[in-house]
Scaffold this motif. Structure first.
Motif, PDB file in Angstrom:
ATOM      1  N   PRO A 155      -4.138 -17.536  -0.897  1.00 33.27           N
ATOM      2  CA  PRO A 155      -2.849 -17.110  -0.361  1.00 33.27           C
ATOM      3  C   PRO A 155      -2.458 -17.926   0.871  1.00 33.27           C
ATOM      4  O   PRO A 155      -3.323 -18.409   1.613  1.00 33.27           O
ATOM      5  CB  PRO A 155      -3.091 -15.643   0.012  1.00 33.27           C
TER       6      PRO A 155
ATOM      7  N   ASP B  63       2.085 -15.309   2.263  1.00 34.47           N
ATOM      8  CA  ASP B  63       1.617 -14.130   1.544  1.00 34.47           C
ATOM      9  C   ASP B  63       0.966 -13.119   2.477  1.00 34.47           C
ATOM     10  O   ASP B  63       0.921 -11.921   2.178  1.00 34.47           O
ATOM     11  CB  ASP B  63       0.592 -14.535   0.476  1.00 34.47           C
ATOM     12  N   GLN B  64       0.400 -13.638   3.552  1.00 30.37           N
ATOM     13  CA  GLN B  64      -0.322 -12.799   4.508  1.00 30.37           C
ATOM     14  C   GLN B  64       0.046 -13.239   5.926  1.00 30.37           C
ATOM     15  O   GLN B  64       0.266 -14.431   6.178  1.00 30.37           O
ATOM     16  CB  GLN B  64      -1.843 -12.951   4.320  1.00 30.37           C
TER      17      GLN B  64
ATOM     18  N   THR C 217       7.338 -12.381   2.208  1.00 26.95           N
ATOM     19  CA  THR C 217       6.542 -11.636   1.230  1.00 26.95           C
ATOM     20  C   THR C 217       5.472 -10.778   1.889  1.00 26.95           C
ATOM     21  O   THR C 217       5.249  -9.629   1.481  1.00 26.95           O
ATOM     22  CB  THR C 217       5.881 -12.619   0.242  1.00 26.95           C
ATOM     23  N   ALA C 218       4.789 -11.315   2.896  1.00 28.73           N
ATOM     24  CA  ALA C 218       3.713 -10.570   3.547  1.00 28.73           C
ATOM     25  C   ALA C 218       4.210  -9.244   4.105  1.00 28.73           C
ATOM     26  O   ALA C 218       3.523  -8.217   4.004  1.00 28.73           O
ATOM     27  CB  ALA C 218       3.099 -11.415   4.669  1.00 28.73           C
TER      28      ALA C 218
ATOM     29  N   ASP D 155       5.005  -6.742   1.279  1.00 30.37           N
ATOM     30  CA  ASP D 155       3.798  -6.212   0.638  1.00 30.37           C
ATOM     31  C   ASP D 155       2.852  -5.512   1.619  1.00 30.37           C
ATOM     32  O   ASP D 155       1.752  -5.117   1.227  1.00 30.37           O
ATOM     33  CB  ASP D 155       3.042  -7.357  -0.049  1.00 30.37           C
TER      34      ASP D 155
ATOM     35  N   ASN E 136       1.135  -6.816   3.836  1.00 28.28           N
ATOM     36  CA  ASN E 136      -0.041  -7.642   4.115  1.00 28.28           C
ATOM     37  C   ASN E 136       0.094  -8.284   5.496  1.00 28.28           C
ATOM     38  O   ASN E 136       0.120  -9.507   5.664  1.00 28.28           O
ATOM     39  CB  ASN E 136      -0.208  -8.712   3.032  1.00 28.28           C
TER      40      ASN E 136
END
Length: 376
Positions: A203, A261-262, A308-309, A312, A314
């Motif tokens: 990620p 993503d994170q 996105t993170a 989600d 994250n």
């Protein structure tokens, strides 16, 4: 504490006298810059060029970590007040230790240092340029005080083991230093072996350095320190190709475009630097409910819009001081668990940190070093 008159003349090396007993043996150590330095060892009196150097000194002197410290920089109570308070409660004598300013900001008092008669001054390698420009090594050398560079910040994944071996040699605790190094290496290997076998997708991770410390956004890490920890833990550090060195800044547009993503935010209790700031106060015995609230508030900033993170959940916070001590292996385990929760379902970074405290450190373990928006 300052000295004047004849003492000042002595301090600057115009008159040199022997100030240490002849009982200690001279040894030569090679510091992390490659300098060969002669030191009277085992070291009986040392000055810590940064108060947070107690993190690694304590790992080699569990019973009496301050016994041979005659002075230290004044940063620990401000940068990590919970750890300072815990040490103060156990070792109240540290309240009387002479304190110094820093070499990088020009407030280090060389006359005070000489008056304390240390066997060695430990200095972080990031102070090297300022130290050389001020001629401190030569001035100290005239009165027989060696300066040794260690590094847990600029290139910690490269220099942590050599730095611990230097300390082991200075303190005549080489075997204990090797025990610590093995524990560190084995803890990292638990992550890297599993990643090598499973080879999961990596990620994209944005690490924000000291998020909320200021209103500016966003400090981060290049291909070292937390940036390197992310890579070891099975992620892709978003900023590695943006920041050429260890530390730097990325702009909000770069974060949005990279769509990580994170997100991992480093934090600590910095109330003495930025009272009431938006920083996330993780650390020794921290209030994780409050830390989670502040972490969530940081996600509302423009830099994280539509990322996105955030969508989600994250988004995580981790103790900032992992960037400046030899305990980074605990951070690597926690990051790996965030990035690959199924692969590392049985990995317990907190148990690793508890074991570190039980085996090597003077303080009892207290949780509070990590928080995540994924937490219930």
């Amino acid at each position: 504490m300052r000295i004047t008159g004849k003492a000042a003349v002595l301090a600057m090396g115009l008159v040199v006298t022997a100030v240490w007993p002849a009982l200690a043996d001279k040894i030569t150590v090679k510091d992390v810059t490659g300098r060969e330095v002669e030191v009277n060892a085992p070291v009986k009196h040392m000055i810590l060029g940064e108060g947070r150097q107690i993190y690694f000194l304590a790992a080699l002197d569990k019973e009496a970590p301050f016994e041979h410290v005659v002075g230290w920089r004044d940063d620990l109570p401000k940068a990590d007040p919970e750890s300072y308070d815990a040490y103060l409660a156990k070792y109240p004598e540290i309240a009387k230790l002479p304190t110094f300013g820093g070499m990088k900001d020009g407030t280090f008092d060389i006359e005070q240092a000489v008056a304390l008669k240390p066997d060695v001054i430990l200095m972080n390698v990031d102070a090297k340029t300022a130290t050389e420009e001020a001629g401190y090594i030569e001035k100290l050398g005239k009165v027989g005080i060696p300066l040794v560079y260690v590094d847990f910040r600029e290139k910690p994944m490269e220099n942590t083991e050599p730095s611990m071996r230097i300390m082991g040699k200075l303190m005549a605790k080489e075997a204990l230093a090797e025990d610590f190094i093995k524990f560190r290496a084995d803890s990292i290997k638990r992550v890297t072996d599993a990643l090598h076998k499973a080879n999961p997708p990596k990620p994209v991770v944005f690490v924000e350095r000291a998020g909320g410390y200021s209103e500016d956004c966003c400090m981060s890490f290049g291909n070292e320190n937390f940036g390197k920890m992310v890579e070891i833990a099975g992620g892709t550090n978003m900023a590695k190709d943006i920041i050429p060195g260890t530390f730097g800044t990325v702009n909000p547009e770069q974060i949005i475009a990279s769509n990580p993503d994170q997100i991992i935010v480093t934090g600590g209790n910095w109330d003495k630097y930025v009272p009431g700031g938006a920083w996330v106060g993780v650390g020794y015995g921290a209030d994780l409910k409050e830390a989670r609230r502040k972490l969530e508030a940081l996600t509302k900033r423009p830099a994280f819009t539509g990322v996105t993170a955030v969508a989600d959940h994250n988004v995580h916070a981790i103790w900032h001081q992992f960037y400046n001590n030899p305990y980074q292996f605990v951070a690597i385990q926690e990051i790996a668990k965030w990035l690959h929760p199924e692969l590392f379902a049985d990995l317990d970074p907190e148990a690793t940190f508890k074991e570190l405290h039980a085996r090597f450190l003077p303080l009892d373990y207290k949780p509070g070093y990590f928080v995540s928006l994924k937490d219930e």
